[in-house]
Design an enzyme around this catalytic site. Sequence first.
Site, PDB file in Angstrom:
ATOM      1  N   SER A   1      -3.927 -10.060   4.503  1.00  0.00           N
ATOM      2  CA  SER A   1      -4.084  -9.650   3.108  1.00  0.00           C
ATOM      3  C   SER A   1      -5.279 -10.302   2.440  1.00  0.00           C
ATOM      4  CB  SER A   1      -2.809 -10.002   2.331  1.00  0.00           C
ATOM      5  OG  SER A   1      -2.505 -11.373   2.469  1.00  0.00           O
TER       6      SER A   1
ATOM      7  N   HIS B   1      -4.296  -3.970   6.411  1.00  0.00           N
ATOM      8  CA  HIS B   1      -3.465  -4.581   5.378  1.00  0.00           C
ATOM      9  C   HIS B   1      -2.374  -3.605   5.010  1.00  0.00           C
ATOM     10  CE1 HIS B   1      -3.008  -6.408   1.074  1.00  0.00           C
ATOM     11  NE2 HIS B   1      -2.022  -6.751   1.894  1.00  0.00           N
TER      12      HIS B   1
ATOM     13  N   GLU C   1      -5.003  -0.680   3.788  1.00  0.00           N
ATOM     14  CA  GLU C   1      -6.421  -1.015   3.669  1.00  0.00           C
ATOM     15  C   GLU C   1      -6.939  -1.318   5.072  1.00  0.00           C
ATOM     16  OE1 GLU C   1      -7.124  -3.065  -0.639  1.00  0.00           O
ATOM     17  OE2 GLU C   1      -6.080  -4.298   0.838  1.00  0.00           O
TER      18      GLU C   1
ATOM     19  N   ASN D   1      -5.311  -7.000  -3.372  1.00  0.00           N
ATOM     20  CA  ASN D   1      -4.967  -8.392  -3.678  1.00  0.00           C
ATOM     21  C   ASN D   1      -5.990  -9.089  -4.551  1.00  0.00           C
ATOM     22  OD1 ASN D   1      -2.472  -8.462  -2.529  1.00  0.00           O
ATOM     23  ND2 ASN D   1      -3.170  -9.246  -0.562  1.00  0.00           N
TER      24      ASN D   1
END
Length: 293
Positions: free
Chosen positions: A120, A139, A151, A189
Amino acid sequence: MKVAVIGNGAMGSGIAQAFAQCADIEKVFLCGRNPERIEKAYNKIIGGIEKRVARGKADQSLLDGVKDRLAWGLMDDLAGEADLIVESISEEMDVKLSVLTHLMNDVNTKEDTIWSTNTSSLSITEISAGLPKPVVGLHFFNPAPVMKLIEIASGLTTPADYVDKMVEIAKTIGKVPVKVSESPGFVVNRILIPYINEGIFCLQEGVSDVAGIDTCMKLGANHPMGPLALGDLVGLDVCMAIMNTLEEETGDPKYRVPILMKQMVRAGKLGMKSGEGFYKYGGPDGPVPNDIF
């Protein structure tokens, strides 16, 4: 296609389930080093689907398909059969490099195996630089069988065909892939974890209590969850690791971790997975704000 998922925590198990639920995937291996933990994770996946079938939330065919496609075992025994290896262990650079180096050097894997790491926030370029073979970053989002986004992160040495193949694989298992470049926290994130962080600062500074902060963001910003409940869902240890990475990579003090978050992690109050964070879990009334605040 055969897929080996290395790691049997919440994310590893979820990723394995996401692949195993797809009829176009031939076999999924849930792997690790501890057979008791792997078997427990496997049984949890099957038990969860069985409960959904019993409640009429899933078809029996889904359960039968997952049972047929999903297997578990030691990574040294199963990784060699995989066309795609997804490493999904702890969000620690040294640990990831240790496991991936071992698999690449000491296990007889296929020449054209695609190597990937579920992370992440960690640098894909740094991970690849420490390995004999390049990797592509994935991700997945928690819970992986439900959340649609993946992702797909490329480092400076990630082969373009790795990225293109992962885009197609993601679509095959019903996910929505978004290509992202090397950047701490990628997209989600980089925006989301500072939001949680700021909510914790508000609590630490006494701006409002747990319920008040989350209510403000749910009703004032129309978010489905407030930042403190979301932090509990992600895991406060994970949030802290990502914030530390953001601060280290960018040098920007806006990514500093609140003392309160450090205290929570040190106390083992990590959120939903530990049964206690900013909320307490497991009671008959569902999550309730933790009375220590």
